[in-house]
Write a protein that holds these residues in place. Structure first.
Motif, PDB file in Angstrom:
ATOM      1  N   LYS A 185       0.859  -1.194   0.000  1.00  0.00           N
ATOM      2  CA  LYS A 185       0.000   0.000   0.000  1.00  0.00           C
ATOM      3  C   LYS A 185       0.889   1.235   0.000  1.00  0.00           C
ATOM      4  O   LYS A 185       1.739   1.391   0.885  1.00  0.00           O
ATOM      5  N   ARG A 197       1.434   5.458  -0.097  1.00  0.00           N
ATOM      6  CA  ARG A 197       0.807   6.684   0.433  1.00  0.00           C
ATOM      7  C   ARG A 197       0.942   7.788  -0.597  1.00  0.00           C
ATOM      8  O   ARG A 197       2.022   7.996  -1.155  1.00  0.00           O
ATOM      9  N   ASP A 248      -3.339   4.822  -0.437  1.00  0.00           N
ATOM     10  CA  ASP A 248      -4.012   5.501   0.678  1.00  0.00           C
ATOM     11  C   ASP A 248      -3.725   6.995   0.593  1.00  0.00           C
ATOM     12  O   ASP A 248      -2.561   7.411   0.625  1.00  0.00           O
ATOM     13  N   ASN A 265      -5.043   9.190   2.786  1.00  0.00           N
ATOM     14  CA  ASN A 265      -5.115   9.737   4.146  1.00  0.00           C
ATOM     15  C   ASN A 265      -5.840  11.083   4.219  1.00  0.00           C
ATOM     16  O   ASN A 265      -5.356  12.040   4.825  1.00  0.00           O
ATOM     17  N   GLU A 270      -7.864   4.263  -0.763  1.00  0.00           N
ATOM     18  CA  GLU A 270      -8.310   4.385   0.633  1.00  0.00           C
ATOM     19  C   GLU A 270      -8.407   5.851   1.062  1.00  0.00           C
ATOM     20  O   GLU A 270      -7.526   6.648   0.732  1.00  0.00           O
ATOM     21  N   GLU A 271      -9.463   6.163   1.790  1.00  0.00           N
ATOM     22  CA  GLU A 271      -9.694   7.491   2.358  1.00  0.00           C
ATOM     23  C   GLU A 271      -9.356   8.643   1.415  1.00  0.00           C
ATOM     24  O   GLU A 271      -8.518   9.491   1.742  1.00  0.00           O
ATOM     25  N   GLU A 324     -11.577   3.578   8.989  1.00  0.00           N
ATOM     26  CA  GLU A 324     -10.639   3.099  10.019  1.00  0.00           C
ATOM     27  C   GLU A 324     -10.836   3.746  11.395  1.00  0.00           C
ATOM     28  O   GLU A 324     -10.794   3.072  12.415  1.00  0.00           O
ATOM     29  N   HIS A 345      -8.101  -1.750   9.516  1.00  0.00           N
ATOM     30  CA  HIS A 345      -6.905  -0.938   9.762  1.00  0.00           C
ATOM     31  C   HIS A 345      -6.172  -1.558  10.951  1.00  0.00           C
ATOM     32  O   HIS A 345      -6.815  -2.007  11.905  1.00  0.00           O
TER      33      HIS A 345
HETATM   34 MG    MG Z   1      -5.534   4.246   6.019  1.00  0.00          MG
END
Ligand code: MG
Length: 412
Positions: free
Chosen positions: A159, A161, A190, A192, A227-228, A253, A303
């Motif tokens: 994963k 970022r 992700d 975030n 993700e997010e 999460e 998570h």
């Molecule tokens: Mg996350």
């Protein structure tokens, strides 16, 4: 009936060997792995453990609040436990991180790993496949330096970022890694954006337009999930995004509990739900989400990025889910590595050459605390026993009132 007879709280502070720059706190050099550890003991000597991530020693006064609420509880009465934790939350503290400790006790009482308490059929699960969850936003060139090592360790998926200043940089990170690893290696991304933290730097904020554009790039790059990509409470935008792309959208999460996750599910926010049992309402809420995901044919992959104890707790929940894909394995060398992530455990959780981690099949959550390490990194700041509670009560309210209260509690 067993009763909780001893409550202990520890501040744990494990220094990291190298600074770690979490993508979720822009500009912040993290130098410690910190958490509060709770240890509950029943009158027949069964011990339950859990941990909640902390920034500092902010839970220093928490024992005085939670102690009287939890003392004497039946550790198998999940309804009452969650009711009491809810009552504590009225005063401003979210404490679902404590709830897994009761499941730990219940598993030990029944002689079963917790995942077997959560399954309909008791199927043995020996290991689960994990993905390497990196934690830093690294430009493509830097990320390529670590990707070979990640593959050598046995991982079959990573994963990445992304939350760079421009979308081009974020696309670049994924494109370059895809080129290097080929089409058979799993890539998740992700952004975030779910719960922004602005204490040091102001991170880029995504809107629906950027999220849609990025999700479409992810389609081309064969991303397993995004993700997010938006704020955790932007329910309508999240469901609009999900309609606008084929890339599966993941999140949930750090939700506050089932009451929030239920809305997300009803509004169709995500394809994959990721409640962390140490944040989002405990194992009870994670179980409800898991069951709802099964019923609606949705994905479920909790998570786990807190510490080794949090990873083991969420591992037990995930082991109970029949349609497994990958579970998060937090790893970002040299800052966030098993030795410091899992320093209070008897042994660190290590990935196998098959890209899996073992599921503890011992009764409870499978958290074996290394007492020497706990003494080294932990500082006990609170202990409550029935005797101490009685002494405190007599000091505050006098003997007569204390006896009256004790009688009432005994009757209930
Ligand atoms: Mg996350």
């Amino acid at each position: 009936m067993s009763k909780i007879q001893r409550i202990e709280l520890f501040n744990v502070d494990i220094p990291l060997k190298k600074p770690f720059y979490p993508s979720w706190i822009s500009g912040y050099p993290q130098l410690h792995n910190r958490f509060t550890l709770i240890r509950l003991t029943t009158d027949d000597g069964i011990v339950g453990v859990s941990a909640g991530v902390s920034f500092e020693t902010e839970r220093q006064g928490l024992g005085k609040l939670i102690g009287p609420y939890l003392m004497g509880l039946d550790p198998t009465d999940v309804g009452k436990i969650n009711q009491r934790l809810k009552e504590v939350s009225y005063l401003g503290w979210r404490n679902s991180w404590i709830e897994p400790a009761f499941w730990d006790i219940r598993g030990k009482m029944e002689g079963k790993p917790v995942y077997k308490l959560l399954q309909e059929r008791e199927e043995e699960v020996k290991e689960v496949r994990v993905y390497c969850s990196t934690g830093e936003i690294q430009p493509a060139k830097k990320r390529l330096e670590s990707i070979d090592k990640i593959r050598e360790l046995g991982f079959k998926a990573v994963k990445l970022r992304v939350r760079s200043a421009t979308m081009e940089e974020d696309v670049d990170i994924v494109r370059e890694v895809r080129k290097r690893v080929g089409d058979d290696f799993g890539i998740m991304v992700d952004a975030n954006q779910g719960w922004l933290v602005t204490i040091i730097d102001e991170p880029p904020r995504w809107d629906l337009g950027r999220a849609i554009s990025y999700a479409r790039e992810c389609e081309r790059l064969g991303v397993l999930w995004l993700e997010e990509p938006l704020d955790m409470y932007a329910y309508d935008d999240l469901s609009a995004l999900r309609e606008a792309t084929k890339t599966p959208i993941a999140g949930g999460e750090l939700s506050a509990g089932w009451h929030e996750l239920k809305i997300m599910i009803e509004k169709g926010c995500f394809n994959i739900y990721q409640p962390d049992a140490t944040f989002a309402g405990g194992i009870s809420a994670s179980r409800k989400v898991m069951e709802e995901c099964l019923r609606r044919d949705l994905g479920f992959s909790p998570h786990t990025w807190t510490n080794g104890i949090g990873l083991l707790i969420n591992l037990q929940v995930y082991a109970a889910f029949p349609r497994k894909t990958y579970l998060e394995y937090p790893y970002e060398s040299p800052g966030w590595i098993p030795a410091s992530r899992d320093a209070v455990l008897e042994s660190p959780i290590v990935v196998s050459p098959r890209g899996t981690i073992p599921v503890p099949n011992t009764p409870g959550l499978g958290i074996a605390i290394n007492e020497r390490a706990l003494r080294k990194y932990g500082k006990k700041f609170y202990t409550l026993t029935p005797f101490r509670l009685a002494v405190q009560s007599i000091r505050r309210m006098g003997l007569k009132t204390t006896l009256e209260l004790a009688k009432k509690k005994g009757v209930r």
